[in-house]
Design an enzyme around this catalytic site. Structure first.
Site, PDB file in Angstrom:
ATOM      1  N   SER A 115       0.794  -1.229   0.000  1.00 15.19           N
ATOM      2  CA  SER A 115       0.000   0.000   0.000  1.00 15.19           C
ATOM      3  C   SER A 115       0.824   1.276   0.000  1.00 15.19           C
ATOM      4  O   SER A 115       0.357   2.315  -0.485  1.00 15.19           O
ATOM      5  CB  SER A 115      -0.944   0.004   1.195  1.00 15.19           C
ATOM      6  OG  SER A 115      -0.227  -0.064   2.412  1.00 15.19           O
ATOM      7  N   HIS A 138      -5.608  -3.665  -1.547  1.00 11.82           N
ATOM      8  CA  HIS A 138      -5.419  -2.634  -2.563  1.00 11.82           C
ATOM      9  C   HIS A 138      -5.395  -3.224  -3.974  1.00 11.82           C
ATOM     10  O   HIS A 138      -4.935  -2.558  -4.912  1.00 11.82           O
ATOM     11  CB  HIS A 138      -4.134  -1.851  -2.291  1.00 11.82           C
ATOM     12  CG  HIS A 138      -4.234  -0.929  -1.125  1.00 11.82           C
ATOM     13  ND1 HIS A 138      -4.697   0.360  -1.222  1.00 11.82           N
ATOM     14  CD2 HIS A 138      -3.958  -1.130   0.195  1.00 11.82           C
ATOM     15  CE1 HIS A 138      -4.676   0.936  -0.032  1.00 11.82           C
ATOM     16  NE2 HIS A 138      -4.229   0.054   0.850  1.00 11.82           N
ATOM     17  N   LYS A 195     -12.527  -0.347   0.443  1.00 11.46           N
ATOM     18  CA  LYS A 195     -11.732   0.446  -0.504  1.00 11.46           C
ATOM     19  C   LYS A 195     -12.477   0.480  -1.840  1.00 11.46           C
ATOM     20  O   LYS A 195     -13.465   1.180  -1.964  1.00 11.46           O
ATOM     21  CB  LYS A 195     -10.323  -0.125  -0.603  1.00 11.46           C
ATOM     22  CG  LYS A 195      -9.527   0.074   0.704  1.00 11.46           C
ATOM     23  CD  LYS A 195      -8.109  -0.407   0.595  1.00 11.46           C
ATOM     24  CE  LYS A 195      -7.285  -0.005   1.812  1.00 11.46           C
ATOM     25  NZ  LYS A 195      -7.769  -0.555   3.086  1.00 11.46           N
TER      26      LYS A 195
END
Length: 453
Positions: free
Chosen positions: A240, A268, A299
């Site tokens: 990340s 991610h 996310k």
């Protein structure tokens, strides 16, 4: 509240307050001799006035904590939170500056945090299932919505089964200690996320760390741990802070060669990379070959909350029985579950053009900043770290960006190593090309003012 609960006492306008635990000497409702207002049930309520509050007891000094805060303020690593007064989107309103800014630091990769389909799904779930289950899953906290989302995630990842958690941090915290014992070994990438590190700390397995993405070092550690009952390789799919991804194809090859398990955190990567958004596994061509995948719903997949572990059936079965964050945390609220399910549906139907636009935004931003002379971490992920190295410089740079209408936060120690301060920018499929170009120009102006370029 007084008008609703004590309308029969409206003639008494006195407002009084008493300390918690103070008892009255007279029974019944109304204002008692202690000065506390009581309802018919005897519930004690405080007034809005604090005039009668006793002086606070002297507290034990915590000088080491106040010193740590002052040190952080002095060296530029103190983190200040800004208040957003609008839905998460490329354009947000910030209360402190009373202005609309372009947001380039959210994990809202697909722009789904305020997507109509997700909001409609969440509202419908509130109407049908309420706001929460007030229970852990195994008691009375499992709904048909939870089952549907778990099946959706399993199919998406080509896995046997899935278990939901309040967050991916919880998923990682509840993984290693549940399935690994003292006779096992876990081999972790040196740059793994804090949640993987903390999860490994909780287990009693032997611990090995290999240099970041170094396959030769990984194999050495696999050989060193050859006497363990189970060897598990643990890695982020996308790292990340830097935006690079793990060489999963080769990691899976080594795991098969040495009879090891592979665990990948895809926070991610899910909904972000791969042709259809199936993450690093899809990008590296190993869908269905990884034993355990953990990821988040907070996310790309809507940006709300929730995490999951998906993988082999026997692993998921044991996690349901023994994983402490799962057993001792409330189930993910139905509205968030329904919104996440809708996010997977949007990704399935509209994902490929969204992902193509996301990649184009990232490539454009990288090109413009590189040509301007900035130092960027290499990669092709929507995370684009702009390296400034010095923490005070990064903090000042972030302030200069804010003056130019760009919301992008400085990252410094302990989030990244000392001397590696940066502005971590994140592109979104909801950003227009004009948004990206405007942000690049703001970076260039801020870079000249701060001396970064």
């Amino acid at each position: 509240v007084d008008q609703i609960l004590f309308h029969e006492e409206e003639e008494d306008e006195e407002e009084v307050v008493v300390a918690v635990g103070q008892r009255s000497a007279v029974g019944g409702g109304g204002i008692r001799s202690s000065g506390m207002r009581h309802g018919p049930s005897g519930v004690r309520l405080f007034s809005s006035s604090a005039a009668a509050m006793p002086a606070a007891a002297e507290k034990t000094p915590l000088k080491h904590l106040t010193d740590a805060i002052e040190e952080a303020k002095g060296n530029g690593t103190f983190k200040r939170e800004r208040t957003i007064t609008t839905p998460q989107s490329p354009h947000v309103h910030v209360a402190e500056s009373n202005s609309e800014v372009l947001n380039f630091c959210a994990n809202n990769y697909l722009g789904l945090a305020n997507h109509p389909a997700l909001k409609e799904a969440a509202i419908a779930a509130i109407a049908s299932h309420g706001v929460g289950m007030a229970s852990v899953r195994f008691i009375c906290g499992t709904t048909d919505l939870h089952r549907k989302l778990e099946h959706t995630i399993s199919d998406f990842h080509h896995a046997d089964d899935t278990i939901l958690y309040p967050s991916c941090f919880d998923a990682n915290a509840g993984l290693f200690e549940t399935i690994l014992g003292p006779e096992d070994a876990v081999i972790s990438d040196a740059l793994n996320h804090a949640s993987i590190i903390d999860g490994i700390r909780l287990c009693k397995a032997k611990r090995f760390r290999y240099a970041h993405a170094d396959l030769a070092d990984l194999e050495e550690k696999l050989v060193e741990a050859r006497d363990a009952r189970v060897r598990m390789i643990a890695t982020d799919g996308v790292f990340s802070m830097d935006g690079d991804h793990a060489p999963l194809k080769e990691i899976v090859r080594l795991a098969k060669k040495h009879d090891a398990l592979v665990m990948v955190d895809e926070c991610h990567a899910t909904g972000v990379i791969g042709k259809t958004g199936r993450g690093t596994l899809e990008l590296e061509g190993v869908l269905g070959e990884v034993d355990i995948v953990t990821s988040t719903l907070g996310k790309a997949m809507g940006g709300a909350s929730g995490g999951f572990t998906t993988g082999r059936q026997e692993i998921i079965d044991v996690l349901r029985q023994k994983s402490r964050p799962y057993l001792f945390s409330n189930s993910v609220p139905p509205p968030l579950v329904a919104a996440a399910t809708a996010a997977f549906d949007v990704l399935e139907k509209e994902g490929e053009p969204m992902l193509a636009h996301l990649q184009n935004n990232a490539q454009t931003f990288r090109k413009l900043l590189t040509e301007a002379g900035f130092t960027l971490k290499p990669g092709n992920h929507p995370i684009v770290p702009v390296m400034l190295f010095d923490a005070p410089v990064a903090a000042k740079f972030s302030e200069e960006l804010s003056k130019r209408g760009i919301y992008a936060v400085a990252f410094s120690y302990p989030v990244v190593p000392k001397g590696q301060a940066r502005i971590r920018t994140q592109m979104s499929a909801a950003h227009t090309l004009e948004d990206v170009q405007y942000a690049a120009n703001a970076f260039i102006e801020a870079g000249k003012v701060s001396g970064a370029i």
